[in-house]
Design a protein around this motif. Structure first.
Motif, PDB file in Angstrom:
ATOM      1  N   LYS A  29      13.626 -29.480 -41.154  1.00  0.00           N
ATOM      2  CA  LYS A  29      13.134 -30.386 -40.111  1.00  0.00           C
ATOM      3  C   LYS A  29      11.864 -31.089 -40.561  1.00  0.00           C
ATOM      4  O   LYS A  29      11.666 -32.280 -40.280  1.00  0.00           O
ATOM      5  N   ALA A  30      10.995 -30.363 -41.275  1.00  0.00           N
ATOM      6  CA  ALA A  30       9.760 -30.971 -41.775  1.00  0.00           C
ATOM      7  C   ALA A  30      10.075 -32.103 -42.755  1.00  0.00           C
ATOM      8  O   ALA A  30       9.487 -33.195 -42.681  1.00  0.00           O
TER       9      ALA A  30
ATOM     10  N   ARG B 245      23.423 -34.605 -36.509  1.00  0.00           N
ATOM     11  CA  ARG B 245      22.441 -35.315 -35.693  1.00  0.00           C
ATOM     12  C   ARG B 245      22.570 -34.933 -34.224  1.00  0.00           C
ATOM     13  O   ARG B 245      21.570 -34.680 -33.536  1.00  0.00           O
ATOM     14  N   ARG B 246      23.801 -34.878 -33.735  1.00  0.00           N
ATOM     15  CA  ARG B 246      24.020 -34.577 -32.320  1.00  0.00           C
ATOM     16  C   ARG B 246      23.682 -33.115 -32.004  1.00  0.00           C
ATOM     17  O   ARG B 246      23.188 -32.811 -30.909  1.00  0.00           O
ATOM     18  N   THR B 247      23.926 -32.226 -32.957  1.00  0.00           N
ATOM     19  CA  THR B 247      23.511 -30.836 -32.785  1.00  0.00           C
ATOM     20  C   THR B 247      21.990 -30.744 -32.711  1.00  0.00           C
ATOM     21  O   THR B 247      21.429 -29.975 -31.916  1.00  0.00           O
TER      22      THR B 247
ATOM     23  N   ALA C 264      23.661 -35.921 -27.256  1.00  0.00           N
ATOM     24  CA  ALA C 264      24.442 -34.884 -27.922  1.00  0.00           C
ATOM     25  C   ALA C 264      25.923 -34.942 -27.563  1.00  0.00           C
ATOM     26  O   ALA C 264      26.785 -34.835 -28.450  1.00  0.00           O
ATOM     27  N   PHE C 265      26.235 -35.133 -26.280  1.00  0.00           N
ATOM     28  CA  PHE C 265      27.616 -34.990 -25.830  1.00  0.00           C
ATOM     29  C   PHE C 265      28.351 -36.312 -25.606  1.00  0.00           C
ATOM     30  O   PHE C 265      29.563 -36.383 -25.813  1.00  0.00           O
TER      31      PHE C 265
ATOM     32  N   ASN D 241      26.676 -43.857 -31.092  1.00  0.00           N
ATOM     33  CA  ASN D 241      27.772 -43.819 -32.071  1.00  0.00           C
ATOM     34  C   ASN D 241      27.376 -43.136 -33.374  1.00  0.00           C
ATOM     35  O   ASN D 241      27.612 -43.666 -34.471  1.00  0.00           O
ATOM     36  N   LYS D 242      26.812 -41.938 -33.259  1.00  0.00           N
ATOM     37  CA  LYS D 242      26.500 -41.170 -34.461  1.00  0.00           C
ATOM     38  C   LYS D 242      27.773 -40.654 -35.120  1.00  0.00           C
ATOM     39  O   LYS D 242      27.798 -40.374 -36.319  1.00  0.00           O
ATOM     40  N   GLY D 243      28.831 -40.524 -34.331  1.00  0.00           N
ATOM     41  CA  GLY D 243      30.122 -40.158 -34.891  1.00  0.00           C
ATOM     42  C   GLY D 243      30.396 -38.671 -34.885  1.00  0.00           C
ATOM     43  O   GLY D 243      29.585 -37.858 -34.435  1.00  0.00           O
TER      44      GLY D 243
END
Length: 262
Positions: free
Chosen positions: A153-154, A92-94, A76-77, A82-84
């Protein structure tokens, strides 16, 4: 990532797999009348504590869950993959952050069980969250929004199951054909099953929003009961086996996935 951090992260991923395998086994046993119980993560942890050397095994599981939280927070942090920082990358990181948060609550539950202050089971954290949201202004809308999160999410789980990106990552892992086939097949079955369970939790959450009653909500345990009552035992067994397959998938990932340096 240094060697110690990498080992902790891999152990964490494997621990997640262990919990899912246990959920699958317990639910399958309950469905076919061989003991066990249809349960979610908390119930699985309680079953660990009640077994031979249960406290020791549960303590090891807590360490593993902390390792998984550690890996999710790095994703996440520090963004090692490299999700950006564009909308898609932040989303994605959230998601990684909230995944880590969920397993943080699970690790806390495990520690409560370990110390004897929690018996496990219960009505499920989702019902508790829904009850708190319904007490807020515009509570029904907030719970409706939570239901949409579950539905999203599903859908994402089903997308992962059939995504060429998922398959290509496995193919690029350098594994032999047998290991690749195991990873792809267990991952596909697992993602589909997870998607079904999450979608049902979303439906129950939406039902709670419409009726303004938290008792209409539920977590994994209630989703299993819903599947059995509405669609029969056979489908419940299929879903339970699918969750076990997801656990196997996580074990293989723990062993073979590439950990990017940070």
């Amino acid at each position: 990532m240094d060697d110690k951090k990498e080992k902790l992260a891999r152990f964490g991923i494997a621990t997640k797999g262990f919990v899912y395998c246990l959920i699958g086994v317990l639910t399958t046993m309950a469905a076919i009348g061989m003991g066990g119980k249809a349960t979610g993560s908390s119930g699985a942890l309680e079953s660990i504590a009640g077994g031979t050397f249960g406290k020791i095994l549960l303590g090891i599981t807590v360490v593993g869950l902390l390792g998984y939280i550690f890996w999710r927070m790095i994703q996440a942090f520090e963004d090692p993959e490299n999700k950006g920082s564009d909308f898609k990358g932040i989303a994605r990181r959230t998601g990684y952050f909230f995944s880590g948060l969920f397993y943080g609550f699970l690790a806390f539950t495990a520690m409560e069980i370990l110390m004897g202050s929690q018996s496990g089971g219960g009505s499920g954290s989702n019902e508790t969250i829904v009850a708190k949201l319904l007490n807020q202004s515009f509570g029904q809308y907030l719970v409706g929004g939570l239901a949409l999160v579950f539905f999203g999410k599903a859908i994402y789980q089903w997308y992962r199951a059939f995504s060429d990106k998922f398959k290509s990552k496995v193919k690029e892992s350098g594994l032999d054909q047998k290991a690749r086939d195991l990873l792809i097949n267990s991952g596909k079955i697992g993602y589909i099953s997870r998607g079904v369970v999450i979608a049902i939790i979303g439906y129950m959450t939406l039902r709670a929003a419409i009726t303004a009653s938290s008792s209409q909500a539920g977590s994994t345990k209630e989703a299993f009961h819903f599947i059995q009552n509405e669609f029969g035992t056979f489908l419940l067994i299929l879903i339970a086996v699918g969750l076990f397959a997801y656990g196997v998938f996580m074990f293989v990932k723990a062993r073979y996935r590439r950990m990017v340096s940070v």
